[in-house]
Design a protein around this motif. Structure first.
Motif, PDB file in Angstrom:
ATOM      1  N   GLY A 185       2.486  40.225  55.744  1.00 30.39           N
ATOM      2  CA  GLY A 185       1.049  40.089  55.572  1.00 30.39           C
ATOM      3  C   GLY A 185       0.395  41.364  55.051  1.00 30.39           C
ATOM      4  O   GLY A 185       1.086  42.328  54.701  1.00 30.39           O
ATOM      5  N   LEU A 186      -0.929  41.361  55.016  1.00 29.27           N
ATOM      6  CA  LEU A 186      -1.656  42.517  54.465  1.00 29.27           C
ATOM      7  C   LEU A 186      -1.747  43.641  55.500  1.00 29.27           C
ATOM      8  O   LEU A 186      -2.824  43.976  55.973  1.00 29.27           O
ATOM      9  CB  LEU A 186      -3.075  42.114  54.074  1.00 29.27           C
ATOM     10  N   HIS A 187      -0.590  44.200  55.822  1.00 25.34           N
ATOM     11  CA  HIS A 187      -0.614  45.281  56.807  1.00 25.34           C
ATOM     12  C   HIS A 187      -0.954  46.601  56.127  1.00 25.34           C
ATOM     13  O   HIS A 187      -1.400  46.619  54.985  1.00 25.34           O
ATOM     14  CB  HIS A 187       0.713  45.347  57.580  1.00 25.34           C
ATOM     15  N   TYR A 198     -15.542  35.129  54.903  1.00 30.51           N
ATOM     16  CA  TYR A 198     -15.812  36.526  55.288  1.00 30.51           C
ATOM     17  C   TYR A 198     -15.460  37.418  54.112  1.00 30.51           C
ATOM     18  O   TYR A 198     -14.342  37.398  53.620  1.00 30.51           O
ATOM     19  CB  TYR A 198     -14.988  36.867  56.522  1.00 30.51           C
ATOM     20  N   ASN A 215     -15.429  44.580  50.908  1.00 32.24           N
ATOM     21  CA  ASN A 215     -15.255  45.393  49.705  1.00 32.24           C
ATOM     22  C   ASN A 215     -13.773  45.712  49.550  1.00 32.24           C
ATOM     23  O   ASN A 215     -13.161  46.307  50.443  1.00 32.24           O
ATOM     24  CB  ASN A 215     -16.067  46.681  49.870  1.00 32.24           C
ATOM     25  N   SER A 271     -12.288  49.211  50.132  1.00 39.55           N
ATOM     26  CA  SER A 271     -12.333  49.810  51.472  1.00 39.55           C
ATOM     27  C   SER A 271     -11.091  49.408  52.263  1.00 39.55           C
ATOM     28  O   SER A 271     -10.883  48.231  52.556  1.00 39.55           O
ATOM     29  CB  SER A 271     -13.595  49.333  52.204  1.00 39.55           C
ATOM     30  N   ILE A 272     -10.282  50.392  52.624  1.00 42.98           N
ATOM     31  CA  ILE A 272      -9.040  50.049  53.334  1.00 42.98           C
ATOM     32  C   ILE A 272      -9.351  49.453  54.705  1.00 42.98           C
ATOM     33  O   ILE A 272      -8.688  48.523  55.155  1.00 42.98           O
ATOM     34  CB  ILE A 272      -8.086  51.261  53.464  1.00 42.98           C
ATOM     35  N   ILE A 273     -10.377  49.970  55.335  1.00 44.29           N
ATOM     36  CA  ILE A 273     -10.725  49.416  56.643  1.00 44.29           C
ATOM     37  C   ILE A 273     -11.137  47.953  56.465  1.00 44.29           C
ATOM     38  O   ILE A 273     -10.721  47.081  57.226  1.00 44.29           O
ATOM     39  CB  ILE A 273     -11.855  50.236  57.311  1.00 44.29           C
ATOM     40  N   GLY A 274     -11.923  47.690  55.414  1.00 39.80           N
ATOM     41  CA  GLY A 274     -12.322  46.314  55.122  1.00 39.80           C
ATOM     42  C   GLY A 274     -11.116  45.415  54.920  1.00 39.80           C
ATOM     43  O   GLY A 274     -10.997  44.367  55.549  1.00 39.80           O
ATOM     44  N   MET A 307      -8.135  45.725  55.891  1.00 42.88           N
ATOM     45  CA  MET A 307      -7.371  45.494  57.114  1.00 42.88           C
ATOM     46  C   MET A 307      -8.068  44.529  58.067  1.00 42.88           C
ATOM     47  O   MET A 307      -7.425  43.793  58.803  1.00 42.88           O
ATOM     48  CB  MET A 307      -7.057  46.808  57.801  1.00 42.88           C
ATOM     49  N   THR A 308      -9.416  44.522  58.025  1.00 42.86           N
ATOM     50  CA  THR A 308     -10.110  43.608  58.929  1.00 42.86           C
ATOM     51  C   THR A 308      -9.945  42.150  58.494  1.00 42.86           C
ATOM     52  O   THR A 308     -10.257  41.243  59.249  1.00 42.86           O
ATOM     53  CB  THR A 308     -11.627  43.917  59.028  1.00 42.86           C
ATOM     54  N   ALA A 329      -7.209  40.821  58.254  1.00 39.46           N
ATOM     55  CA  ALA A 329      -6.084  40.396  59.082  1.00 39.46           C
ATOM     56  C   ALA A 329      -5.358  39.227  58.423  1.00 39.46           C
ATOM     57  O   ALA A 329      -5.095  38.197  59.041  1.00 39.46           O
ATOM     58  CB  ALA A 329      -6.554  40.037  60.494  1.00 39.46           C
ATOM     59  N   ALA A 330      -5.071  39.377  57.134  1.00 41.17           N
ATOM     60  CA  ALA A 330      -4.467  38.281  56.367  1.00 41.17           C
ATOM     61  C   ALA A 330      -2.957  38.244  56.558  1.00 41.17           C
ATOM     62  O   ALA A 330      -2.261  39.192  56.231  1.00 41.17           O
ATOM     63  CB  ALA A 330      -4.813  38.439  54.893  1.00 41.17           C
ATOM     64  N   GLU A 331      -2.473  37.146  57.097  1.00 38.16           N
ATOM     65  CA  GLU A 331      -1.039  37.010  57.312  1.00 38.16           C
ATOM     66  C   GLU A 331      -0.402  36.252  56.158  1.00 38.16           C
ATOM     67  O   GLU A 331      -1.091  35.759  55.260  1.00 38.16           O
ATOM     68  CB  GLU A 331      -0.795  36.274  58.634  1.00 38.16           C
TER      69      GLU A 331
END
Lengths: 89, 604
Positions: free
Chosen positions: A13-15, A40, A43, A46-49, A51-52, A54-56
């Motif tokens: 996933g998008l880890h 949802y 941006n 944005s790496i934090i974005g 990661m949020t 949480a795409a598997e």
């Protein structure tokens, strides 16, 4: 504006690592880049974005590009999704 | 006096509570507790004024810069030691700190909502975390911790420079864990003592606290949960206790002990200029164990003959592994050597592994039997060679010896000497001056080496017996494991026999041997060690006067007899009584102090 649909193909996933790859790649272009999942939107630079999300594996994402180099940006980002970030599929 | 009684009166109504831990630096501290939240950073929320906005934003930016710098160093070490896979996590954290969305959002919160920086950071991060945690994916729930790491790092850096001034002078610092750097920082604020939830007796905090003479008790589980800033406490560094709201009776006992210890220290000052000689005039050389350049003054202050063990790990840690190149190392070594010349400095080569400073993600099942000491250095010439070069260069600035850590095979010494020879050849070719005869020694801390000390003594110029590891390996006991800690006996007959064997082998080959483990700083053991033929001891400098006191009350013939007897005693309690009795007969005033410090704990 370009809109593309992609699937997360790699097992993990998008880890952290793929998220870094997307963000780094996106930073090369001046176009705005957004990713949305189930309504949802974040941006894509944005790496934090990212990661949020949480795409598997198997998740469907909508990518939106807007700007002068949107064509090249879309091409580059879609490519790394298709290659599964060089990870096990 | 008046003030003291008021203290006690006001706490009379509160119940005395005792917490047990491990005493790692002696002394008694009595005073108010100060809770130092290092790990669990407290995030306060407050509104800031218009006039403070610009400063708050630049404070935030400075914290980001500092955090990025830290992460850069960590990434580099991880990359080198563990490869890019593990380093990726830290790189990702760096990317988070460069995340425009994040940075802009925090700045906007400061400017528009007048949030203080910590709170603005936390607000953003907590929203992101809760999204990841709500995802239902275990993986992403865990990754939320990366965000927490980033947040902690930022907030810690935001407060840097502020924490120090926040510490109340003349208080007893209580924290879940402390770094050696914390202790140095605190000692400038005259703290009375410190107590922690975690930590080990040979950890750098413990060594540092002893070096600075600050009483310390570690491993008091959950002490931070049970204590508040301002609580009146007694810290007993002798018996490893923290007593909250001490009763009048407890307090009286401890004040007496505190005075007694103070007297002892005063008496010891008088011992500093005296020779370290037995009653029959034999000289016992007393050296210092050090690991910070700042400690070098202690060598003179406590009357040491030189530095018997300078651990170089901390120099690397403080200076950053990457920045601490040959040139930077040379500067440090040169300064140390020339400041204590003509006394000798013994530098131990970088001793990583075991419990010491391998990157957190490098995990071994059995680190003490794994990749450590010379094993790492031989695998990593990029660490070994610059250090050897820097040390060789410093040999012209004063007497210097090189000590090789954690040798277990003869082959390792051969390989090491080959590399040393190559470096020397390079120096000769370039005409860089150095001492051709720089003494090379090894740590004797593996039984395999001690048993074959005869053979190893042919290869090196001196031995240093590291009793901490030797005891662990010899008796197969992990001293940090409470289930078996009572089996860790540095004076067991097996230990004394193997020390004797090593000392005799060195004697036959005519090379010096010193004891540099904790055993060297135990006054109860001094006479026995002398009896075994030991002529050099190396300990934390603050212990030296006490050791000297015992040395000056020993006669060789008596010490030999004592050693012979103790070699037959397998029961730790019987052994202890025997040694106490010996001290009572030979150093009565010191004995009185030993009893007092034990009596105090019995009372409470």
């Amino acid at each position: 504006m370009i809109v593309e649909q992609v699937q997360v193909r790699n097992q993990a996933g998008l880890h952290t690592r793929p998220a870094s790859m997307i963000v780094r790649e996106a930073a090369r272009f001046s176009s705005d880049f957004f990713i949305s999942k189930d309504g949802y939107e974040i941006n894509g630079k944005s790496i934090i974005g990212v990661m949020t999300l949480a795409a598997e594996q198997g998740a469907t994402l909508t990518l939106t590009f807007e700007g002068e180099d949107e064509v090249d940006a879309a091409k580059a980002i879609v490519k790394i999704f298709e290659e599964g970030f060089g990870e096990e599929l | 006096m008046r003030q003291e009684s008021t203290y006690a009166d006001s706490f009379e109504s509160k119940k005395e509570r005792i917490y047990d831990g491990l005493g790692v630096s002696r002394g008694i501290a009595i005073g108010p507790a100060y809770l130092y939240a290092r790990d669990e950073l407290h995030i306060d929320q407050h509104q800031i004024d218009d006039s403070e906005i610009d400063e708050e934003v630049s404070r935030f930016k400075r914290a980001v810069t500092r955090s990025l710098k830290e992460l850069g160093k960590i990434t580099a070490v991880a990359q080198e030691k563990l490869g890019s896979q593990s380093a990726g996590i830290f790189e990702a954290q760096s990317l988070m700190l460069k995340d425009e969305t994040f940075l802009t959002s925090v700045e906007e919160r400061i400017r528009n909502s007048h949030n203080n920086a910590s709170f603005a950071i936390q607000s953003f991060i907590s929203v992101s975390r809760s999204r990841m945690e709500a995802s239902g994916s275990e993986y992403f729930q865990e990754r939320a911790n990366d965000l927490l790491d980033v947040q902690d790092r930022l907030i810690r850096n935001l407060h840097r420079g502020k924490l120090l001034s926040a510490i109340e002078p003349n208080s007893i610092v209580i924290s879940s864990n402390l770094t050696a750097a914390d202790i140095i920082l605190f000692s400038r604020r005259n703290i009375l003592g410190c107590a922690t939830d975690f930590g080990g007796p040979t950890s750098h905090v413990s060594l540092m606290a002893r070096g600075l003479g600050v009483p310390a008790v570690i491993n008091i589980k959950k002490v931070t949960k049970n204590i508040e800033t301002g609580d009146f406490v007694v810290l007993d560094g002798f018996n490893g206790r923290l007593i909250v709201n001490p009763s009048e009776r407890t307090l009286t006992g401890y004040r007496r002990l505190q005075e007694r210890y103070q007297e002892l220290l005063e008496n010891e000052k008088a011992l500093v200029p005296l020779a370290s000689e037995t009653l029959d005039g034999e000289c016992i050389l007393l050296y210092s164990n050090l690991e910070f350049q700042e400690e070098v003054d202690l060598v003179g202050k406590y009357g040491a003959h030189g530095i018997g063990l300078f651990r170089t790990e901390f120099l690397f840690l403080m200076n950053g592994f990457h920045d601490y190149d040959e040139e930077a190392q040379y500067q440090t070594y040169k300064e140390i050597v020339s400041s204590i010349s003509p006394k000798v400095t013994t530098f131990r080569l970088l001793d990583l592994g075991g419990d010491k400073m391998l990157p957190m993600s490098h995990r071994e099942h059995n680190p003490f039997l794994g990749w450590r000491g010379i094993r790492i250095l031989l695998d990593k010439p990029e660490l070994l060679r610059p250090q050897l070069k820097a040390l060789l260069r410093a040999t012209v600035d004063g007497p210097l010896r090189i000590l090789v850590p954690m040798v277990s095979h003869l082959k390792e010494i051969e390989q090491f000497k080959r590399i040393l020879e190559e470096v020397k050849d390079e120096f000769r070719a370039k005409e860089i001056p150095f001492d051709e005869d720089v003494p090379i020694g090894i740590m004797v801390e593996v039984p395999a080496v001690a048993i074959m000390a005869n053979r190893f003594a042919e290869e090196v110029d001196f031995f240093s017996i590291g009793t901490n590891d030797l005891t662990q390996y010899m008796l197969a006991v992990d001293r940090g494991n409470n289930m078996v800690a009572d089996l860790y006996q540095e004076l067991s007959p097996s230990m004394l026999s193997i020390i004797k064997l090593t000392v005799e082998a060195a004697e036959r080959k005519g090379i010096p041997v010193s004891i540099c483990g904790e055993l060297a700083s135990n006054p109860l053991a001094t006479a026995v060690l002398i009896g075994l033929g030991v002529k050099e001891l190396s300990a934390s400098p603050t212990f030296l006067p006490e050791i000297k006191r015992v040395v000056r009350s020993v006669r060789r013939s008596e010490a030999e007899l004592l050693a012979k007897e103790v070699l037959q005693i397998f029961d730790a309690e019987v052994r202890r009584k025997k040694l106490m009795k010996w001290i009572r007969n030979h150093a009565p005033d010191y004995y009185a102090f030993l009893c007092e410090s034990e009596g105090s704990s019995a009372e409470t």
